[in-house]
Design a protein around this motif. Sequence first.
Motif, PDB file in Angstrom:
ATOM      1  N   LYS A 294       1.159  -1.388  -0.293  1.00 53.17           N
ATOM      2  CA  LYS A 294       0.107   0.137  -0.237  1.00 53.17           C
ATOM      3  C   LYS A 294       1.307   1.361   0.029  1.00 53.17           C
ATOM      4  CE  LYS A 294      -3.619   2.197   2.544  1.00 53.17           C
ATOM      5  NZ  LYS A 294      -4.727   1.999   4.130  1.00 53.17           N
ATOM      6  N   VAL A 295       2.382   1.649   0.784  1.00 54.45           N
ATOM      7  CA  VAL A 295       2.949   2.400   1.026  1.00 54.45           C
ATOM      8  C   VAL A 295       3.502   2.803  -0.509  1.00 54.45           C
ATOM      9  CG1 VAL A 295       5.019   3.336   2.456  1.00 54.45           C
ATOM     10  CG2 VAL A 295       3.029   2.245   3.416  1.00 54.45           C
ATOM     11  N   PHE A 296       3.799   1.389  -1.100  1.00 59.32           N
ATOM     12  CA  PHE A 296       4.696   1.694  -2.650  1.00 59.32           C
ATOM     13  C   PHE A 296       3.845   2.166  -3.257  1.00 59.32           C
ATOM     14  CE2 PHE A 296       5.685  -0.967  -6.203  1.00 59.32           C
ATOM     15  CZ  PHE A 296       7.186  -0.297  -6.893  1.00 59.32           C
ATOM     16  N   VAL A 297       2.663   2.091  -3.318  1.00 61.88           N
ATOM     17  CA  VAL A 297       1.509   2.270  -4.085  1.00 61.88           C
ATOM     18  C   VAL A 297       1.182   3.807  -4.514  1.00 61.88           C
ATOM     19  CG1 VAL A 297      -0.613   2.135  -5.820  1.00 61.88           C
ATOM     20  CG2 VAL A 297       0.528   0.015  -5.564  1.00 61.88           C
ATOM     21  N   SER A 298       1.437   3.880  -3.268  1.00 60.15           N
ATOM     22  CA  SER A 298       0.770   5.118  -3.086  1.00 60.15           C
ATOM     23  C   SER A 298       1.712   6.662  -3.749  1.00 60.15           C
ATOM     24  CB  SER A 298       0.278   4.968  -0.933  1.00 60.15           C
ATOM     25  OG  SER A 298      -0.615   4.456  -1.167  1.00 60.15           O
ATOM     26  N   VAL A 299       3.171   5.932  -2.271  1.00 60.34           N
ATOM     27  CA  VAL A 299       4.372   6.856  -3.289  1.00 60.34           C
ATOM     28  C   VAL A 299       4.113   6.510  -4.534  1.00 60.34           C
ATOM     29  CG1 VAL A 299       6.639   7.283  -2.806  1.00 60.34           C
ATOM     30  CG2 VAL A 299       5.343   6.981  -0.572  1.00 60.34           C
ATOM     31  N   GLY A 300       4.006   5.699  -5.307  1.00 64.31           N
ATOM     32  CA  GLY A 300       4.173   5.701  -6.842  1.00 64.31           C
ATOM     33  C   GLY A 300       3.318   7.006  -7.146  1.00 64.31           C
ATOM     34  N   LEU A 301       1.435   6.889  -7.101  1.00 66.55           N
ATOM     35  CA  LEU A 301       0.777   7.394  -7.307  1.00 66.55           C
ATOM     36  C   LEU A 301       1.053   8.809  -6.919  1.00 66.55           C
ATOM     37  CD1 LEU A 301      -2.895   7.117  -7.098  1.00 66.55           C
ATOM     38  CD2 LEU A 301      -1.950   8.850  -5.627  1.00 66.55           C
ATOM     39  N   ILE A 302       1.692   9.407  -5.706  1.00 62.34           N
ATOM     40  CA  ILE A 302       1.863  10.699  -6.032  1.00 62.34           C
ATOM     41  C   ILE A 302       3.001  11.637  -6.360  1.00 62.34           C
ATOM     42  CG2 ILE A 302       3.017  12.082  -4.353  1.00 62.34           C
ATOM     43  CD1 ILE A 302       1.562  11.122  -1.717  1.00 62.34           C
ATOM     44  N   ILE A 303       3.337  10.590  -6.314  1.00 63.31           N
ATOM     45  CA  ILE A 303       5.064  10.809  -8.106  1.00 63.31           C
ATOM     46  C   ILE A 303       4.328  11.158  -9.142  1.00 63.31           C
ATOM     47  CG2 ILE A 303       7.449  10.584  -9.299  1.00 63.31           C
ATOM     48  CD1 ILE A 303       7.717   8.961  -6.849  1.00 63.31           C
ATOM     49  N   SER A 304       3.187  10.458  -9.777  1.00 65.33           N
ATOM     50  CA  SER A 304       2.874  10.238 -10.953  1.00 65.33           C
ATOM     51  C   SER A 304       2.024  11.211 -11.083  1.00 65.33           C
ATOM     52  CB  SER A 304       2.098   8.560 -11.276  1.00 65.33           C
ATOM     53  OG  SER A 304       1.199   8.586 -12.255  1.00 65.33           O
ATOM     54  N   VAL A 305       1.052  11.132 -10.512  1.00 67.58           N
ATOM     55  CA  VAL A 305       0.511  12.618 -10.388  1.00 67.58           C
ATOM     56  C   VAL A 305       0.304  13.815 -10.258  1.00 67.58           C
ATOM     57  CG1 VAL A 305      -1.987  13.274  -8.926  1.00 67.58           C
ATOM     58  CG2 VAL A 305      -1.821  10.962  -8.941  1.00 67.58           C
ATOM     59  N   LEU A 306       1.734  14.072  -9.866  1.00 63.31           N
ATOM     60  CA  LEU A 306       2.157  15.754  -9.914  1.00 63.31           C
ATOM     61  C   LEU A 306       3.114  15.281 -11.408  1.00 63.31           C
ATOM     62  CD1 LEU A 306       3.472  15.455  -6.272  1.00 63.31           C
ATOM     63  CD2 LEU A 306       1.821  16.304  -6.855  1.00 63.31           C
ATOM     64  N   GLY A 307       3.378  14.384 -11.360  1.00 58.48           N
ATOM     65  CA  GLY A 307       4.139  14.809 -13.063  1.00 58.48           C
ATOM     66  C   GLY A 307       2.841  15.177 -14.079  1.00 58.48           C
ATOM     67  N   ALA A 308       1.660  14.108 -14.231  1.00 60.53           N
ATOM     68  CA  ALA A 308       1.014  14.102 -14.993  1.00 60.53           C
ATOM     69  C   ALA A 308      -0.113  15.633 -14.747  1.00 60.53           C
ATOM     70  CB  ALA A 308      -0.359  13.104 -14.937  1.00 60.53           C
ATOM     71  N   TYR A 309       0.125  15.655 -13.303  1.00 59.75           N
ATOM     72  CA  TYR A 309      -0.555  17.167 -13.195  1.00 59.75           C
ATOM     73  C   TYR A 309       0.456  18.526 -14.015  1.00 59.75           C
ATOM     74  CZ  TYR A 309      -2.416  21.703 -10.960  1.00 59.75           C
ATOM     75  OH  TYR A 309      -2.190  22.770 -10.997  1.00 59.75           O
ATOM     76  N   LEU A 310       1.932  18.092 -14.375  1.00 57.97           N
ATOM     77  CA  LEU A 310       2.196  18.975 -14.736  1.00 57.97           C
ATOM     78  C   LEU A 310       2.113  19.222 -16.153  1.00 57.97           C
ATOM     79  CD1 LEU A 310       4.556  21.237 -15.094  1.00 57.97           C
ATOM     80  CD2 LEU A 310       6.134  19.136 -14.708  1.00 57.97           C
ATOM     81  N   ALA A 311       2.257  18.171 -16.642  1.00 56.63           N
ATOM     82  CA  ALA A 311       1.982  17.740 -17.958  1.00 56.63           C
ATOM     83  C   ALA A 311       0.797  18.266 -18.625  1.00 56.63           C
ATOM     84  CB  ALA A 311       2.036  16.064 -18.450  1.00 56.63           C
ATOM     85  N   TRP A 312      -0.607  17.889 -17.976  1.00 56.51           N
ATOM     86  CA  TRP A 312      -1.621  18.583 -18.121  1.00 56.51           C
ATOM     87  C   TRP A 312      -1.586  19.729 -18.093  1.00 56.51           C
ATOM     88  CZ3 TRP A 312      -5.431  16.593 -21.572  1.00 56.51           C
ATOM     89  CH2 TRP A 312      -4.854  15.213 -22.039  1.00 56.51           C
ATOM     90  N   THR A 313      -0.857  20.323 -17.236  1.00 57.83           N
ATOM     91  CA  THR A 313      -0.846  22.304 -16.762  1.00 57.83           C
ATOM     92  C   THR A 313      -0.747  22.725 -18.543  1.00 57.83           C
ATOM     93  OG1 THR A 313      -1.111  21.783 -14.434  1.00 57.83           O
ATOM     94  CG2 THR A 313      -0.539  24.410 -15.622  1.00 57.83           C
ATOM     95  N   LEU A 314       0.655  22.600 -18.830  1.00 58.95           N
ATOM     96  CA  LEU A 314       1.108  22.934 -20.081  1.00 58.95           C
ATOM     97  C   LEU A 314       0.325  22.635 -21.319  1.00 58.95           C
ATOM     98  CD1 LEU A 314       4.989  21.425 -18.763  1.00 58.95           C
ATOM     99  CD2 LEU A 314       3.458  23.973 -18.625  1.00 58.95           C
ATOM    100  N   MET A 315       0.311  21.317 -21.298  1.00 61.79           N
ATOM    101  CA  MET A 315      -1.388  21.067 -22.665  1.00 61.79           C
ATOM    102  C   MET A 315      -2.448  21.788 -22.789  1.00 61.79           C
ATOM    103  SD  MET A 315      -2.733  17.275 -23.906  1.00 61.79           S
ATOM    104  CE  MET A 315      -1.259  17.247 -24.532  1.00 61.79           C
ATOM    105  N   ALA A 316      -2.491  21.987 -21.125  1.00 65.19           N
ATOM    106  CA  ALA A 316      -3.409  22.789 -21.471  1.00 65.19           C
ATOM    107  C   ALA A 316      -3.541  24.702 -21.638  1.00 65.19           C
ATOM    108  CB  ALA A 316      -4.674  23.333 -20.268  1.00 65.19           C
ATOM    109  N   ALA A 317      -2.820  24.717 -21.292  1.00 63.64           N
ATOM    110  CA  ALA A 317      -1.980  26.489 -22.327  1.00 63.64           C
ATOM    111  C   ALA A 317      -1.501  26.349 -22.965  1.00 63.64           C
ATOM    112  CB  ALA A 317      -0.806  26.814 -21.202  1.00 63.64           C
ATOM    113  N   GLU A 318      -1.258  24.961 -23.606  1.00 62.08           N
ATOM    114  CA  GLU A 318      -0.353  25.098 -25.310  1.00 62.08           C
ATOM    115  C   GLU A 318      -2.316  25.401 -26.066  1.00 62.08           C
ATOM    116  OE1 GLU A 318       1.524  24.194 -28.975  1.00 62.08           O
ATOM    117  OE2 GLU A 318       1.408  24.763 -26.752  1.00 62.08           O
TER     118      GLU A 318
END
Length: 487
Positions: A294-318
Amino acid sequence: MTNADTGATPSTVPEGQPAIKLTLLTLTAMVVGSMVGAGVFSLPRRFAEETGVAGALISWAIAGIGMLMLAFVFQSLAVRRPDLDAGVYAYAKAGFGEYLGFFSAFGYWASACVGNVTYWVLIMSTIGALAPPLGDGDTVLAVVLSTVGLWAFFFLIRRGVKEATAINRIVTVAKVVPILVFVILALFFFNPSVFADNFGGADYAGSLFHQVRGTMLATVFVFLGVEGASVYSRHAKRREDVGRATVLGFLSVFAVFASVTIVSYGILPMGEIAELRQPSMAGVLEAAVGTWGKVFVSVGLIISVLGAYLAWTLMAAEVLLVAAKDDDMPRFLSRSTAADVPVPALLMSTALSQIVLVITLFSDDAFNFALDLTSALTLIPFLLAAAFAVKIALRPDQEGAIGGTTRRELAIGLLAALYTAFLLYAAGLKYVLVSFIIYAPATFLFVKARREQNRRLFSPAEAVICAVSIAGAVIGVIALAAGWIEL
């Protein structure tokens, strides 16, 4: 989304300088990076709430074929209309006029902003397993902390994209690792008898058709980003790489997403999976290997989600930036700072995410509400792109088209259009009406852009479309106020 070779972000190339050129590998990574985000971590529970193994297999087959047809549509259009940039928005405009093109750009942008809300809800829900006041990411405290994160990212990107892209490079690989580890461990602890019991679905699931329909918006959400390469098509070294990257990225992610869903049915009864808190992938792995999973997936999720958030914020602005430069959005959205950051577009994107984040406080299920609304907002842009592919196939001699049509292209376009239309039906009246509530006010931006150009506000056909969108928004507001539909 970044160019892994240069460390620069395509959306912020200054005027007068040659656009950064992206390789096939980079474009494919952009597609994969765009799609791998919050959705995959929620798949076990979302599917278990609706269907068993049989329904899940049918759902993924429909979604796989349908989304593959859309991927082929983007592949075909990238080659047939190389003059069109910014993907979804440009195709709608070229095929059906400026107003529907504007709606496509706005809808695609809005879906990215609403989708970003799911990331913060899921992060807070993940931390909420240890901090109960955060609940499932939908409490006042969770919204306050999400707001802090939302604006922290705004100021990070506002400083300049070099800092933002450095973070994105780190998370691109890190986000995939926990998902692959989950699939491997789930296979190792796979229980055939549990899987067999889950095959036909539980009593609460209803008919097989109802089960499949209930999963459709979830599959749309996780595949958002399949068009990521086409959004940055103007930066490709070779135009044909846009389509290749789209298909390669889709097939890679499809295999992973379907695997995550199916192997979960071999770990726990679907009724128990349906009761897991999000991210449900963490709960499934905890049942298989213990707390560390559970801890492993949770940490991976936070990393993944923050990266995806950054990517989609840049795409939205584009999307807003390109639309504004094409005079389809007000001119203020085309402005960039000395650090090449489109601040007005970035600010508008963050503001919409903030509004939706507050609205989640009034939703019965904040995560699923934001997820389904994101999918529903995307369907109109996707449907217009598929319809444009059909239009080119029927009229291959139209201006700007390269090469002749084939029966294969016509069949792909028709299948993609039918699939997207079915998704609108699967979404249900609730999300269609809520989408209208978001779409209709956007017309003010279209009117402002027309006035800046001293042009007629609406043609007769555009006036009809405007009237329909306003009527839909009014009905949606009345339905919410009367309690006919609920968030």
